[in-house]
Design a protein around this motif. Structure first.
Motif, PDB file in Angstrom:
ATOM      1  N   VAL A 301      -3.176  16.627   0.082  1.00  0.00           N
ATOM      2  CA  VAL A 301      -2.958  15.414   0.881  1.00  0.00           C
ATOM      3  C   VAL A 301      -3.395  14.166   0.105  1.00  0.00           C
ATOM      4  O   VAL A 301      -4.271  13.412   0.529  1.00  0.00           O
ATOM      5  CB  VAL A 301      -3.709  15.489   2.238  1.00  0.00           C
ATOM      6  N   PRO A 302      -2.798  13.899  -1.059  1.00  0.00           N
ATOM      7  CA  PRO A 302      -3.183  12.703  -1.814  1.00  0.00           C
ATOM      8  C   PRO A 302      -2.828  11.436  -1.047  1.00  0.00           C
ATOM      9  O   PRO A 302      -1.773  11.342  -0.427  1.00  0.00           O
ATOM     10  CB  PRO A 302      -2.357  12.829  -3.099  1.00  0.00           C
ATOM     11  N   ALA A 303      -3.728  10.458  -1.081  1.00  0.00           N
ATOM     12  CA  ALA A 303      -3.515   9.161  -0.438  1.00  0.00           C
ATOM     13  C   ALA A 303      -4.655   8.248  -0.868  1.00  0.00           C
ATOM     14  O   ALA A 303      -5.641   8.717  -1.439  1.00  0.00           O
ATOM     15  CB  ALA A 303      -3.470   9.300   1.086  1.00  0.00           C
ATOM     16  N   ASP A 304      -4.541   6.960  -0.578  1.00  0.00           N
ATOM     17  CA  ASP A 304      -5.587   6.015  -0.965  1.00  0.00           C
ATOM     18  C   ASP A 304      -6.605   5.887   0.169  1.00  0.00           C
ATOM     19  O   ASP A 304      -6.518   4.996   1.008  1.00  0.00           O
ATOM     20  CB  ASP A 304      -4.973   4.654  -1.292  1.00  0.00           C
ATOM     21  N   ILE A 348      -0.098  19.557  11.361  1.00  0.00           N
ATOM     22  CA  ILE A 348       0.535  19.110  10.123  1.00  0.00           C
ATOM     23  C   ILE A 348      -0.103  17.790   9.724  1.00  0.00           C
ATOM     24  O   ILE A 348      -0.226  16.875  10.547  1.00  0.00           O
ATOM     25  CB  ILE A 348       2.053  18.940  10.298  1.00  0.00           C
ATOM     26  N   THR A 349      -0.531  17.665   8.487  1.00  0.00           N
ATOM     27  CA  THR A 349      -1.225  16.465   8.032  1.00  0.00           C
ATOM     28  C   THR A 349      -0.256  15.306   7.835  1.00  0.00           C
ATOM     29  O   THR A 349       0.814  15.462   7.256  1.00  0.00           O
ATOM     30  CB  THR A 349      -1.969  16.738   6.717  1.00  0.00           C
ATOM     31  N   VAL A 350      -0.668  14.119   8.319  1.00  0.00           N
ATOM     32  CA  VAL A 350       0.144  12.903   8.187  1.00  0.00           C
ATOM     33  C   VAL A 350      -0.746  11.706   7.862  1.00  0.00           C
ATOM     34  O   VAL A 350      -0.802  10.725   8.610  1.00  0.00           O
ATOM     35  CB  VAL A 350       0.966  12.636   9.467  1.00  0.00           C
ATOM     36  N   PRO A 351      -1.486  11.736   6.734  1.00  0.00           N
ATOM     37  CA  PRO A 351      -2.366  10.610   6.407  1.00  0.00           C
ATOM     38  C   PRO A 351      -1.567   9.344   6.128  1.00  0.00           C
ATOM     39  O   PRO A 351      -0.522   9.379   5.481  1.00  0.00           O
ATOM     40  CB  PRO A 351      -3.088  11.104   5.149  1.00  0.00           C
ATOM     41  N   ALA A 352      -2.049   8.228   6.632  1.00  0.00           N
ATOM     42  CA  ALA A 352      -1.415   6.925   6.402  1.00  0.00           C
ATOM     43  C   ALA A 352      -2.365   5.854   6.917  1.00  0.00           C
ATOM     44  O   ALA A 352      -3.403   6.167   7.526  1.00  0.00           O
ATOM     45  CB  ALA A 352      -0.060   6.845   7.098  1.00  0.00           C
TER      46      ALA A 352
END
Length: 408
Positions: A301-304, A348-352
């Motif tokens: 789950v790459p994200a900033d 389900i992962t939804v990073p934002a």
């Protein structure tokens, strides 16, 4: 009763909006240690003279939406209690509003600097969008693509207006079909790139740094990334070998080096290694980091998450619902872990960035009930909210950016 608010970390950060008439900033402050009922922000264009007041409740950040670009604004914050008592003003901070567009890794179909909640329904090919600009109260839908044709959703900013376009890649003929936000979603274009027969995986991203999404596929059989550049009107191509399907590599393009362009990255579950080939080196140099492991069933789950403008290396572990994040701001030396979500529920992962603080929030979508559960970065991951949107019964596919997050 008056009391003093602790605002040692009141700061204002440049947060340009997508449109000149909505130029904005981000104001953040430390939470009060007192028993308060909320916060008010006061501001104006003259130091010490605050002509506008906004009640933000218990939030510890605020994004003004109606500032004039180029004007300097002065801000203070004060808290209030249940009886109507207010604290003294915090120290004053100031900044100039900007109207320069900002690119987001999330999905933004409107002008606000906050990501939208989006599902694509293969059965009817409709995109159902719940807007962050309405605090997830308003929605709209667009028809584009078809599950019957095995279309793969590939949203992103293909026309360079800093608003998400709806797009699908069709494995049967390798066609990309893009409906552009710049035309009010009335116009579209198509281009052929990649082939489902060769096992290609779509990996759209801005590899050439022109602010628009390039057409790209990764071919597991050879490990080659094939990129058709938007800066050339999709006429120029280049290819780079990186990763291997034989190792079950998962392609995860994002900007890990902070140069504003997508890097070519694969995560190898068997050993938990992330292999990053950097765009800043013209894809000549690379680095690798060990984080997570397929043996645990980890989901990449790459994200900033730390807000430094670079992707952090992160995995979510379904067995215990823990997010393990290794931060780019520390040179990938430091990490943190937070529990959120559950594999038992099929999350389900939804990073934002759902709270608008320029950092990814921890978020999962639960298919059985269609609920989005968001743990906010602006609260130090202490607070959360939930929104119902979409349905697993309809086979909806939730999206938080151009990548599919459910792969392991």
């Amino acid at each position: 009763m008056l009391f003093r608010i602790v605002l040692a970390a009141l700061c204002v950060c440049a947060l340009p909006a997508h449109r000149a008439d909505a130029a904005s900033l981000l104001l953040q402050w430390d939470a009060s240690s007192e028993a308060i009922a909320g916060y008010s922000v006061r501001y104006g264009t003259v130091s010490g003279v605050y002509t506008e007041t906004v009640d933000v409740g218990m939030e510890t950040f605020w994004r003004p939406q109606a500032l004039t670009a180029g004007h300097r604004y002065y801000f203070v914050v004060q808290s209030y209690d249940a009886s109507g008592g207010v604290s003294p003003f915090s120290h004053e901070v100031a900044s100039v509003a900007s109207d320069d567009p900002i690119q987001s890794d999330g999905l933004r179909f409107g002008s606000a600097d906050v990501d939208d909640m989006v599902v694509w329904r293969p059965g009817d090919g409709r995109w159902y969008i719940r807007t962050g600009s309405s605090f997830y109260q308003s929605s709209f839908s667009l028809q584009w693509g078809a599950g019957a044709l095995k279309d793969v959703p590939a949203p992103g900013d293909y026309d360079g207006d800093a608003v998400t376009d709806v797009a699908v890649w069709r494995p049967g003929d390798g066609m990309w079909h893009v409906r552009t936000s710049g035309s009010g979603y009335r116009e579209s274009f198509s281009a052929q790139w990649g082939a489902g027969a060769l096992g290609d995986t779509p990996v759209p991203g801005d590899y050439d740094g022109d602010g628009k999404i390039d057409l790209a596929v990764w071919r597991p059989g050879t490990g080659v990334w094939h990129v058709r550049t938007s800066s050339s009107g999709y006429q120029r191509i280049f290819s780079v070998q990186w990763g291997a399907g034989a190792h079950q590599d998962v392609p995860l393009p994002a900007d890990y080096d902070g140069d504003g362009r997508a890097d070519m990255v694969v995560w190898r579950p068997a050993e938990g290694m992330w292999y990053v080939r950097t765009s800043s080196s013209a894809f000549q140099s690379y680095f690798s980091v060990q984080w997570g492991g397929g043996v645990h069933g980890d989901v990449a789950v790459p994200a900033d998450y730390d807000g430094d403008g670079r992707a952090d290396i992160a995995v979510w572990r379904p067995a215990d619902g823990v997010w393990y994040v290794r931060t780019s701001s520390s040179g990938y030396q430091q990490s943190f872990a937070v529990q959120w979500g559950s594999g038992v529920h099929g999350d389900i992962t939804v990073p934002a960035d759902y709270d608008g603080d320029r950092r990814a929030d921890l978020a999962v979508w639960r298919p059985a009930e269609g609920m989005w559960y968001v743990r906010t970065s602006s609260s130090g991951y202490r607070n959360f909210f939930a929104v119902q949107w979409g349905s697993g019964v309809h086979g909806d596919v939730p999206m938080s950016n151009g990548l599919t997050r459910s792969v392991r």
